[in-house]
Design a protein around this motif. Structure first.
Motif, short mmCIF file in Angstrom:
data_model
loop_
_atom_site.label_atom_id
_atom_site.label_comp_id
_atom_site.label_asym_id
_atom_site.label_seq_id
_atom_site.Cartn_x
_atom_site.Cartn_y
_atom_site.Cartn_z
N PRO A 294 23.89 44.12 47.09
CA PRO A 294 23.33 42.79 46.88
C PRO A 294 24.25 41.69 47.41
N ARG A 295 23.73 40.50 47.45
CA ARG A 295 24.57 39.36 47.77
C ARG A 295 25.63 39.19 46.69
N GLY A 296 26.80 38.82 47.11
CA GLY A 296 27.87 38.63 46.13
C GLY A 296 28.60 39.89 45.76
N TYR A 297 28.16 41.02 46.27
CA TYR A 297 28.83 42.28 45.96
C TYR A 297 30.06 42.43 46.85
N SER A 298 31.14 42.91 46.27
CA SER A 298 32.35 43.17 47.05
C SER A 298 33.05 44.39 46.49
N ILE A 339 53.61 52.51 28.59
CA ILE A 339 52.91 51.24 28.75
C ILE A 339 52.25 51.25 30.13
N ILE A 340 50.95 50.96 30.14
CA ILE A 340 50.18 50.91 31.38
C ILE A 340 49.97 49.45 31.77
N LEU A 341 50.24 49.17 33.02
CA LEU A 341 50.16 47.82 33.56
C LEU A 341 49.32 47.86 34.83
N GLY A 342 48.37 46.94 34.96
CA GLY A 342 47.56 46.94 36.16
C GLY A 342 47.16 45.54 36.58
N GLY A 343 46.59 45.45 37.80
CA GLY A 343 46.12 44.17 38.30
C GLY A 343 46.39 43.99 39.77
N GLU A 344 46.69 42.74 40.14
CA GLU A 344 46.94 42.36 41.54
C GLU A 344 45.74 42.66 42.43
N ASP A 345 44.54 42.54 41.87
CA ASP A 345 43.32 42.88 42.61
C ASP A 345 43.16 42.00 43.85
N GLU A 346 42.59 42.60 44.88
CA GLU A 346 42.23 41.85 46.08
C GLU A 346 41.10 42.57 46.79
N GLU A 347 40.46 41.86 47.71
CA GLU A 347 39.36 42.45 48.48
C GLU A 347 39.82 43.71 49.19
N PHE A 348 38.99 44.75 49.11
CA PHE A 348 39.29 46.01 49.78
C PHE A 348 39.09 45.85 51.29
N SER A 349 40.04 46.37 52.06
CA SER A 349 39.87 46.39 53.52
C SER A 349 39.73 47.82 54.02
N ASP A 350 40.74 48.65 53.75
CA ASP A 350 40.65 50.06 54.10
C ASP A 350 41.63 50.84 53.24
N ASP A 351 41.41 52.16 53.20
CA ASP A 351 42.24 53.02 52.35
C ASP A 351 43.72 52.92 52.71
N GLU A 352 44.00 52.95 54.00
CA GLU A 352 45.40 53.00 54.42
C GLU A 352 46.14 51.73 54.03
N CYS A 387 39.72 51.63 43.79
CA CYS A 387 38.75 50.61 44.15
C CYS A 387 37.62 50.57 43.13
N PHE A 388 36.96 49.44 43.06
CA PHE A 388 35.78 49.31 42.22
C PHE A 388 34.86 48.28 42.82
N GLY A 389 33.59 48.31 42.41
CA GLY A 389 32.62 47.35 42.90
C GLY A 389 32.55 46.15 41.98
N GLN A 390 32.33 44.99 42.54
CA GLN A 390 32.30 43.75 41.77
C GLN A 390 31.11 42.91 42.22
N SER A 391 30.44 42.28 41.25
CA SER A 391 29.30 41.43 41.58
C SER A 391 29.64 39.97 41.34
N ALA A 392 28.76 39.09 41.77
CA ALA A 392 29.00 37.65 41.64
C ALA A 392 29.03 37.20 40.19
N THR A 393 28.31 37.91 39.33
CA THR A 393 28.27 37.53 37.91
C THR A 393 29.18 38.40 37.04
#
Length: 446
Positions: A294-298, A339-352, A387-393
């Motif tokens: 859909p639109r807004g999916y990344s 202790i588990i720590l995560g984040g620093e998310d950004e748009e996926f470009s490629d696996d490598e 990786c994960f999928g994200q929508s506009a909402t």
């Protein structure tokens, strides 16, 4: 893939009639490559990607996934589920409860994709704050989305207890810290908006926060009713329980085509085998075709680490911690004191590129976390990316796929993967029984 899952957009456009998954005899086949939908007109497969890299802490025990089969020819089943992660497992459990037969297919294997990369902070708090989501979809619909999420966490805990799954499921509170999305003032307004609709959230000031968690911030929203779990053990347990009740599992099996047939659908494997099913559920995480995007999916990349066991560094109450920031941090503990720590998310470009960034992203996470919790040794024992999928909402797409009779989808989970997977299980099992879901207007596939 962030807090709760990472299997797995909000609004999915209808496919052209030539790409139907089932129905009239004039419809064309809808090819499926592995576990990813593609358009019939182009027959161009969606790209298969590495769902994660590194070693998530949940796989350190080396436990085996449930056994699967590889011979499928001639199989006939009520419901075929494509995808062997947490979404597929919860959907299979619900479909079995509804009295339908189930078979699952995955081109990799059960519990080997995105699910083990989850940090499994099982929160009802959606990525989009209630105040912001209300502006996007309206107050009434936003309130229902948040309430449905809260109910899903409760129902997941109850189901784990019903099945006696040993997966480290524990009820926790969450601490939501101010950031560049909501500052301290906006955080107060968010807490008030939640309280008005009856959610178990309240704003606390600096002194109360310091006493509760040791964190030196101006204040935070504290919410009751969240949970934590080991996502790999949870998913393996769900599959074992499903198999014990008659479900069948096939992997590695690549489904290459889905076409209508009298009374249902015909699935074809890469080896040329055929399977008959009355319905197909696509629980394939972020590996979806452009035809369903859909639109807004990344697609978003995220990074995580787990420290050595250090029980003395665990904060009181073991609350789940995250920020009203973009990108945000998310922090939790494990039963053995890691202790588990995560984040620093950004748009996926490629696996490598995602994989090359692991050292840099981990260093940034450590630096941020050291300011927040200077008493913790943030040296990682485990690091991983996924990786994960994200929508506009921030909301998923769940339900019957338009113009594809007999086909259902569960996609686009953002940071609430496991929580939304539970909602998907409820909605899809009800749809298979011909029952309407009260929240289909919020989560439905369009």
């Amino acid at each position: 893939m962030r807090r709760a899952a990472h299997s797995e957009t909000a609004l999915v456009p209808a496919l052209p009639r030539a790409a139907r998954c089932g129905g009239g005899h004039r419809a064309q086949p809808l090819p499926v490559i592995g576990v990813a939908l593609v358009m019939a007109t182009s027959r161009k497969p969606s790209t298969a990607r590495d769902l994660r890299t590194g070693t998530p802490v949940w796989l350190a025990d080396g436990a085996a996934a449930p056994r699967t089969h590889v011979e499928t020819d001639g199989l006939s089943v009520d419901v075929a589920i494509i995808g062997g992660g947490i979404s597929g497992a919860l959907i299979a459990d619900a479909v079995l409860q509804a009295g339908r037969g189930v078979a699952v297919f995955d081109r990799r294997g059960l519990v080997v994709g995105s699910t083990p990369a989850s940090t499994a902070l099982l929160q009802f708090e959606i990525d989009q704050p209630l105040t912001i989501l209300s502006r996007k979809i309206g107050r009434e619909r936003a309130a229902r989305a948040w309430w449905r999420s809260a109910a899903a966490v409760d129902q997941l805990r109850a189901r784990v207890a019903d099945l006696n799954l040993r997966c480290g499921m524990q009820e926790r509170r969450t601490i939501y810290l101010p950031g560049n999305v909501l500052n301290a003032t906006a955080l107060r307004e968010e807490a008030e908006a939640r309280a008005r609709i009856g959610l178990r959230s309240e704003y606390i000031g600096r002194d109360a926060l310091l006493e509760l968690s040791g964190l030196a911030r101006p204040g935070a929203i504290v919410s009751q009713g969240a949970a934590e779990a080991d996502p790999a053990r949870l998913t393996r347990g769900l599959w074992r329980a499903a198999l014990a009740r008659g479900a069948q599992a096939f992997a590695p099996i690549e489904i290459t085509d889905i076409a209508p047939r009298r009374g249902g659908l015909r699935l074809t494997t890469a080896e040329g085998g055929t399977i008959r099913a009355r319905a197909v559920v696509h629980a394939t995480g972020y590996e979806i075709s452009p035809a369903l995007r859909p639109r807004g999916y990344s697609i978003i990349s995220t990074w995580a680490l787990a420290t050595r066991p250090q029980p003395d560094a665990i904060w009181p109450g073991r609350s789940l911690i995250w920020e009203a920031a973009d990108p945000y941090l998310y922090i939790r503990s494990t039963p053995d004191g890691r202790i588990i720590l995560g984040g620093e998310d950004e748009e996926f470009s490629d696996d490598e590129r995602r994989d090359r960034l692991i050292p840099r992203k981990v260093a940034r996470l450590q630096a941020k976390a050291a300011k927040l919790m200077p008493w913790v040794d943030w040296t990682p024992d485990f690091t991983w990316a996924g990786c994960f999928g994200q929508s506009a909402t921030g909301l998923p797409a769940i339900g019957a796929v338009p113009d594809m009779p007999g086909c259902y989808a569960a996609m686009g989970y953002g940071g609430n993967g496991i929580t939304f997977s539970m909602i998907a299980a409820q909605m899809i099992s009800r749809a298979l029984l011909g029952l309407a879901d009260p929240d289909a207007d919020i989560f439905g596939v369009r």
